[in-house]
Design an enzyme around this catalytic site. Structure first.
Site, short mmCIF file in Angstrom:
data_model
loop_
_atom_site.label_atom_id
_atom_site.label_comp_id
_atom_site.label_asym_id
_atom_site.label_seq_id
_atom_site.Cartn_x
_atom_site.Cartn_y
_atom_site.Cartn_z
N HIS A 273 0.95 -1.27 0.01
CA HIS A 273 0.00 0.04 -0.01
C HIS A 273 1.01 1.29 -0.02
CE1 HIS A 273 -3.72 2.39 0.75
NE2 HIS A 273 -2.77 3.13 1.63
N CYS A 274 0.83 2.11 -1.06
CA CYS A 274 1.68 3.20 -1.16
C CYS A 274 0.95 4.55 -0.68
CB CYS A 274 2.20 3.38 -2.77
SG CYS A 274 3.09 4.75 -2.86
N VAL A 275 1.32 5.04 0.31
CA VAL A 275 0.72 6.06 0.95
C VAL A 275 0.98 7.46 -0.08
CG1 VAL A 275 1.13 5.58 3.24
CG2 VAL A 275 3.10 6.86 2.14
N SER A 279 -3.13 4.44 -2.36
CA SER A 279 -3.81 3.34 -2.89
C SER A 279 -2.90 2.19 -2.83
CB SER A 279 -4.09 3.68 -4.38
OG SER A 279 -4.87 2.38 -5.08
#
Length: 420
Positions: A273-275, A279
């Site tokens: 999960h890329c902040v 997303s």
């Protein structure tokens, strides 16, 4: 009469651009944001009277404030503004202009700013909650750097129209790639046709009380079982279902899919999960995620080189960030130099992220699989954990990259079935 009453109700339900339905389900208006503040009045009265606050008073005031911060919207009434997007819009310009005053202040600010961002990252990551802070910081940083490039660097005459066009094209392509990345990471959804086409009984999730199901045992029964599958194959299938069962989504996941606790969904070939994009990165958007990183890094490196050529024309580009005499004599050049340093810090962090991604793709390992393998000590790691090789899915360097480049075309997997 009934039709006329329905039309009246529909007309009343239509919201104008400045109206909205508040958290109590009542119709409200953005102009009335300071009206009927009973919770805030009660908190202020208790503060002035030196009385203790109610345990829930501050949370109620925060809920009212977040519900009333709205912006007019043409479709569907006023939209709520997420408060996490506001701090980058205020703090980033203020800190960069403060850092341009003196090089000592600049050192303090440029050292403290990444520290604050990392602290907020670990704070939100521990709570497993979504936030738009990092996406807002990324987008506003890109927009603000481009704005300063046009207003401060380009008027000096050291940058030509062709160079400005290249930077502009790079910014536009980065935003388009980011938009495509955020569309869909490959969220796993049950297929209703599969649910009704066959009957599948999966074992109950771990930790569930068998007495809730009347004391009966769950078994695995599919069309293949009726065809005479061996007991060994049945046990393997049952064990696979048990391992890939998602207790939150209530379905069996395909191999390499994972559940994101922040988004609350299962994603095909979940990487992480890329902040920065708020997303997940999965099977459907992993290629566009790498493309976004590459476009941003190329645009950033080219923009930094143009800024340093304009601000420190007599210095070598490799040493201009470390030594640029006279850059603080003018505030505009000092601001450009500070922004070049800030962009270099961001670029260095994203270069590290891109290097890890390229290594993982070369070994056909996702970030999630690498963390699990290191935790369970089932993988070989090298170079301080940068290279993690599980050996489970690797097909060689060329085979791994061939699979990665074509996996976006195989987003629709054999659909899992719900618990029947």
């Amino acid at each position: 009469m009934k039709r006329q009453a329905k039309k009246v109700l529909e007309e009343e339900a239509v919201l104008c651009c400045c109206e909205y339905m508040n958290r109590h389900g009542q119709r409200s208006h953005v102009a009335a944001c300071c009206c009927d503040c009973e919770d805030l009045d009660d908190a202020c009265d208790r503060f002035l009277k030196r009385e203790p606050q109610k345990p829930e008073s501050l949370s109620q005031v925060a809920a009212v404030v977040t519900d009333r911060i709205r912006v007019p919207w043409l479709w569907g009434g006023a939209r709520k503004v997420d408060l996490s997007i506001i701090p980058p819009l205020l703090l980033l310009p203020a800190l960069l202009h403060l850092a341009a005053l003196h090089f000592l202040i600049g050192m303090v600010v440029l050292t403290a700013l990444p520290g604050l961002v990392l602290w907020y990252y670990y704070f939100t990551h521990r709570k497993k909650g979504q936030t738009l802070f990092f996406l807002s910081l990324a987008l506003f940083s890109l927009a603000y750097m481009y704005y300063l490039f046009i207003t401060e660097v380009f008027p000096h005459g050291d940058v030509g129209l062709l160079q400005l066009a290249l930077v502009s094209v790079g910014v536009v392509l980065t935003l388009l790639a980011l938009f495509h990345t955020k569309r869909d990471p490959g969220i796993l959804r049950p297929n209703e046709e599969s649910v009704h086409s066959k009957v599948a009984y999966y074992s109950s999730p771990t930790g569930r009380n068998p007495s809730l199901s009347g004391g009966r045992q769950d078994v695995t029964m599919t069309v293949a079982n009726r065809a005479g599958v061996s007991e060994h194959a049945e046990e393997e299938m049952k064990e696979s279902n048990r391992k890939n069962w998602c207790q939150a989504c209530r379905m069996v996941r395909p191999p390499r899919a994972g559940h994101c606790r922040i988004c609350g969904v299962c994603v095909l070939r979940l990487d992480h999960h890329c902040v920065w994009i708020n997303s997940c990165v999965g099977q459907a958007n992993h290629r566009s995620f790498l493309l976004t990183l590459v476009l941003f890094l190329l645009t950033s490196l080219y923009g930094i080189s143009l800024v340093l050529q304009s601000v420190c024309p007599r210095q070598n580009l490799l040493f201009a960030l470390l030594y640029c005499p006279g850059v603080y004599n003018q505030y505009s050049t000092a601001l450009c130099f500070t922004c070049a340093w800030y962009s270099s810090i961001v670029t260095g962090g994203l270069l590290h992220l891109l290097a890890i991604q390229l290594i993982n793709v070369s070994y056909n390992v996702t970030e999630r699989e690498a963390r699990i393998a290191l935790r369970e000590k089932t993988a070989r790691s090298a170079y301080w954990g940068l290279v993690v090789n599980t050996g489970a899915y690797s097909r060689g360097f060329r085979g791994n990259w061939s699979e990665f480049m074509s996996m976006g075309d195989k987003v629709i997997p054999p659909s899992p079935t719900d618990l029947v």
